[in-house]
Scaffold this motif. Structure first.
Motif, PDB file in Angstrom:
ATOM      1  N   THR A 198     -18.965 -32.852  17.385  1.00 51.39           N
ATOM      2  CA  THR A 198     -20.310 -32.790  16.514  1.00 51.39           C
ATOM      3  C   THR A 198     -21.066 -31.837  16.907  1.00 51.39           C
ATOM      4  OG1 THR A 198     -21.455 -34.377  18.072  1.00 51.39           O
ATOM      5  CG2 THR A 198     -19.908 -35.603  16.498  1.00 51.39           C
ATOM      6  N   TRP A 199     -22.142 -31.378  15.881  1.00 47.70           N
ATOM      7  CA  TRP A 199     -22.975 -30.385  16.166  1.00 47.70           C
ATOM      8  C   TRP A 199     -23.813 -30.971  17.261  1.00 47.70           C
ATOM      9  CZ3 TRP A 199     -21.812 -25.828  15.316  1.00 47.70           C
ATOM     10  CH2 TRP A 199     -20.830 -25.345  14.225  1.00 47.70           C
ATOM     11  N   GLU A 200     -24.185 -32.045  17.315  1.00 45.19           N
ATOM     12  CA  GLU A 200     -25.021 -32.699  18.319  1.00 45.19           C
ATOM     13  C   GLU A 200     -24.665 -32.446  19.816  1.00 45.19           C
ATOM     14  OE1 GLU A 200     -27.380 -36.909  19.757  1.00 45.19           O
ATOM     15  OE2 GLU A 200     -25.740 -36.925  18.231  1.00 45.19           O
ATOM     16  N   LEU A 201     -23.291 -32.678  19.972  1.00 49.32           N
ATOM     17  CA  LEU A 201     -22.734 -32.460  21.196  1.00 49.32           C
ATOM     18  C   LEU A 201     -22.738 -30.551  21.519  1.00 49.32           C
ATOM     19  CD1 LEU A 201     -19.520 -34.705  21.284  1.00 49.32           C
ATOM     20  CD2 LEU A 201     -21.557 -34.954  22.702  1.00 49.32           C
ATOM     21  N   ALA A 202     -22.466 -29.832  20.313  1.00 47.45           N
ATOM     22  CA  ALA A 202     -22.645 -28.386  20.706  1.00 47.45           C
ATOM     23  C   ALA A 202     -23.849 -28.208  20.844  1.00 47.45           C
ATOM     24  CB  ALA A 202     -22.464 -27.865  19.101  1.00 47.45           C
ATOM     25  N   LEU A 204     -28.956 -36.386  29.764  1.00 47.70           N
ATOM     26  CA  LEU A 204     -29.054 -36.173  31.337  1.00 47.70           C
ATOM     27  C   LEU A 204     -27.896 -35.633  31.863  1.00 47.70           C
ATOM     28  CD1 LEU A 204     -30.748 -39.768  32.378  1.00 47.70           C
ATOM     29  CD2 LEU A 204     -31.562 -37.314  32.615  1.00 47.70           C
ATOM     30  N   SER A 205     -26.616 -35.853  31.454  1.00 47.16           N
ATOM     31  CA  SER A 205     -25.426 -35.394  31.945  1.00 47.16           C
ATOM     32  C   SER A 205     -25.350 -33.950  31.447  1.00 47.16           C
ATOM     33  CB  SER A 205     -24.271 -36.205  31.089  1.00 47.16           C
ATOM     34  OG  SER A 205     -24.168 -37.498  31.633  1.00 47.16           O
ATOM     35  N   SER A 206     -25.761 -33.529  30.464  1.00 47.21           N
ATOM     36  CA  SER A 206     -26.085 -32.137  30.122  1.00 47.21           C
ATOM     37  C   SER A 206     -26.793 -31.173  31.326  1.00 47.21           C
ATOM     38  CB  SER A 206     -26.506 -31.756  28.764  1.00 47.21           C
ATOM     39  OG  SER A 206     -25.642 -32.506  27.858  1.00 47.21           O
ATOM     40  N   VAL A 207     -28.068 -31.693  31.273  1.00 51.73           N
ATOM     41  CA  VAL A 207     -28.917 -31.284  32.365  1.00 51.73           C
ATOM     42  C   VAL A 207     -28.389 -31.170  33.795  1.00 51.73           C
ATOM     43  CG1 VAL A 207     -31.135 -31.458  33.406  1.00 51.73           C
ATOM     44  CG2 VAL A 207     -30.847 -31.892  31.026  1.00 51.73           C
ATOM     45  N   PHE A 208     -27.834 -32.474  34.488  1.00 50.19           N
ATOM     46  CA  PHE A 208     -27.439 -32.429  35.723  1.00 50.19           C
ATOM     47  C   PHE A 208     -26.174 -31.437  35.896  1.00 50.19           C
ATOM     48  CE2 PHE A 208     -30.666 -35.813  36.103  1.00 50.19           C
ATOM     49  CZ  PHE A 208     -31.192 -35.705  37.454  1.00 50.19           C
ATOM     50  N   GLY A 210     -14.933 -23.624  29.246  1.00 47.10           N
ATOM     51  CA  GLY A 210     -15.307 -24.462  27.996  1.00 47.10           C
ATOM     52  C   GLY A 210     -14.169 -24.602  27.027  1.00 47.10           C
ATOM     53  N   LEU A 211     -13.324 -23.539  26.709  1.00 46.41           N
ATOM     54  CA  LEU A 211     -12.171 -23.590  26.056  1.00 46.41           C
ATOM     55  C   LEU A 211     -11.034 -24.346  26.549  1.00 46.41           C
ATOM     56  CD1 LEU A 211     -11.632 -19.704  25.011  1.00 46.41           C
ATOM     57  CD2 LEU A 211     -12.752 -21.668  23.558  1.00 46.41           C
ATOM     58  N   ALA A 212     -11.064 -24.161  28.036  1.00 49.68           N
ATOM     59  CA  ALA A 212     -10.025 -25.288  28.440  1.00 49.68           C
ATOM     60  C   ALA A 212     -10.314 -26.749  28.367  1.00 49.68           C
ATOM     61  CB  ALA A 212      -9.969 -24.799  30.106  1.00 49.68           C
ATOM     62  N   MET A 213     -11.813 -26.688  28.340  1.00 50.40           N
ATOM     63  CA  MET A 213     -12.095 -28.532  28.472  1.00 50.40           C
ATOM     64  C   MET A 213     -11.835 -28.870  26.747  1.00 50.40           C
ATOM     65  SD  MET A 213     -15.637 -28.302  29.892  1.00 50.40           S
ATOM     66  CE  MET A 213     -15.988 -28.556  31.794  1.00 50.40           C
ATOM     67  N   LEU A 254     -17.163 -33.609  30.931  1.00 47.45           N
ATOM     68  CA  LEU A 254     -16.287 -34.057  30.140  1.00 47.45           C
ATOM     69  C   LEU A 254     -16.335 -35.467  29.503  1.00 47.45           C
ATOM     70  CD1 LEU A 254     -13.213 -32.370  31.997  1.00 47.45           C
ATOM     71  CD2 LEU A 254     -14.127 -31.856  29.637  1.00 47.45           C
ATOM     72  N   PRO A 255     -17.031 -36.170  30.366  1.00 46.59           N
ATOM     73  CA  PRO A 255     -17.102 -37.739  29.585  1.00 46.59           C
ATOM     74  C   PRO A 255     -17.851 -37.845  28.522  1.00 46.59           C
ATOM     75  CG  PRO A 255     -17.346 -37.769  32.298  1.00 46.59           C
ATOM     76  CD  PRO A 255     -17.249 -36.372  31.758  1.00 46.59           C
ATOM     77  N   HIS A 256     -18.758 -36.830  28.334  1.00 44.61           N
ATOM     78  CA  HIS A 256     -19.612 -36.930  27.084  1.00 44.61           C
ATOM     79  C   HIS A 256     -19.300 -35.805  26.096  1.00 44.61           C
ATOM     80  CE1 HIS A 256     -22.783 -39.806  28.447  1.00 44.61           C
ATOM     81  NE2 HIS A 256     -22.727 -39.450  29.661  1.00 44.61           N
ATOM     82  N   GLU A 257     -18.017 -35.115  26.396  1.00 40.93           N
ATOM     83  CA  GLU A 257     -17.602 -34.054  25.568  1.00 40.93           C
ATOM     84  C   GLU A 257     -18.429 -32.813  25.625  1.00 40.93           C
ATOM     85  OE1 GLU A 257     -16.325 -35.791  22.024  1.00 40.93           O
ATOM     86  OE2 GLU A 257     -14.497 -36.654  22.644  1.00 40.93           O
ATOM     87  N   VAL A 258     -19.262 -32.785  26.664  1.00 43.71           N
ATOM     88  CA  VAL A 258     -20.292 -31.497  26.584  1.00 43.71           C
ATOM     89  C   VAL A 258     -19.444 -30.649  27.469  1.00 43.71           C
ATOM     90  CG1 VAL A 258     -22.350 -30.920  27.647  1.00 43.71           C
ATOM     91  CG2 VAL A 258     -22.343 -32.969  26.668  1.00 43.71           C
TER      92      VAL A 258
END
Length: 273
Positions: A164-168, A103-107, A38-41, A27-31
């Motif tokens: 953003t599509w990068e975050l997607a 890194l946040s996405s991976v971990f 995910g919809l709730a996020m 959530l801090p990175h909007e991932v």
């Protein structure tokens, strides 16, 4: 009772871990995570209400459908897991552990996958698309993984549209990693043949049928050593149902003889839940 308490403790710890993964990494990175979570996020980021509140709201109709179609024990555990995760997300602060979104996405994906894998292994779920996918596989012979991935793609699209599509793409990477870790832990696709020799066949049959969506074959047996008549219950279950089955058998007939073997292939009327 002891097994039930142990399962609830495991589900509680895993659900807390899931909430930490969301609030510390994703959530801090909007991932986003996949599915209804995910919809709730997304709604949590776009509205004043916490994601945990939206998680409960979105899961209410899903769990009602699941309660009618799936085993009551599974749905009860799922409700417990969703409730614990939702409350934990309300009280765990949003902390950015690292500034690197990758890194946040991976971990975050690894921790999320581990938590979800444990929850499913102990006969629960995080609600949402897991339950929807399971209900759909009861009606049509469709692969659960493909169904869940298709539903998750909606979350990825929504992430790109609202943010953003990068975050997607980060979201897609996180969902992919989560899926790999889940498969490593709970091995849902493995089927097991279960044979139980018992004196309490009526009670055991009632409990198994009440908690599982499986047919059971009952055979007469005669003990060569005891010279007593007994019953043999035979069925095929999926790997993640084993914990529940062992708990039920232990509570109903602790003296039952149980044999569990891995099944190579199943043909015929087998429900792939």
């Amino acid at each position: 009772m002891k097994h039930r308490l142990r399962n609830l403790i495991v589900l509680f710890v895993a659900s807390i871990g899931l909430a930490f993964a969301f609030n510390f990494f994703l959530l801090p990175h909007e991932v986003l995570s996949g599915g209804v979570t995910g919809l709730a996020m997304i709604f949590g980021l776009l509205t004043p209400f916490n994601s945990g509140v939206w998680l409960v709201i979105f899961n209410i109709p899903v769990l009602i459908i699941g309660w009618m179609k799936l085993g009551k024990e599974f749905i009860a555990n799922s409700i417990f897991s969703v409730a614990v995760t939702s409350v934990a997300m309300l009280y765990i602060p949003l902390i950015q552990v690292t500034e690197d979104a990758l890194l946040s996405s991976v971990f975050g994906g690894v921790i999320t996958g581990a938590a979800i894998g444990v929850i499913i292994r102990f006969y629960g779920s995080t609600g949402g698309f897991d339950v929807i996918g399971l209900v759909l596989t009861l009606k049509r012979d469709l692969p659960l993984g493909a169904l869940v991935f298709s539903l998750n793609s909606l979350v990825v699209f929504a992430s790109g549209f609202f943010f953003t599509w990068e975050l997607a793409l980060y979201t897609l990477a996180s969902i992919y990693i989560t899926g790999i870790v889940v498969d490593r832990i709970h091995t849902r696709h493995i089927k097991l043949s279960l044979m139980v020799v018992t004196d309490k066949d009526q009670e055991l049959r009632s409990e198994l049928i009440g908690n599982l969506i499986r047919g059971i074959t009952v055979m007469d047996a005669h003990g060569a050593y005891s010279n007593q008549e007994r019953k043999v219950l035979y069925t095929v279950i999926s790997r993640y149902e084993l914990a529940l089955v062992k708990s039920i058998i232990s509570e109903v007939d602790s003296r039952a003889f149980v044999s569990v073997t891995e099944t190579v292939e199943v043909m015929g009327n087998f429900r792939r839940s």
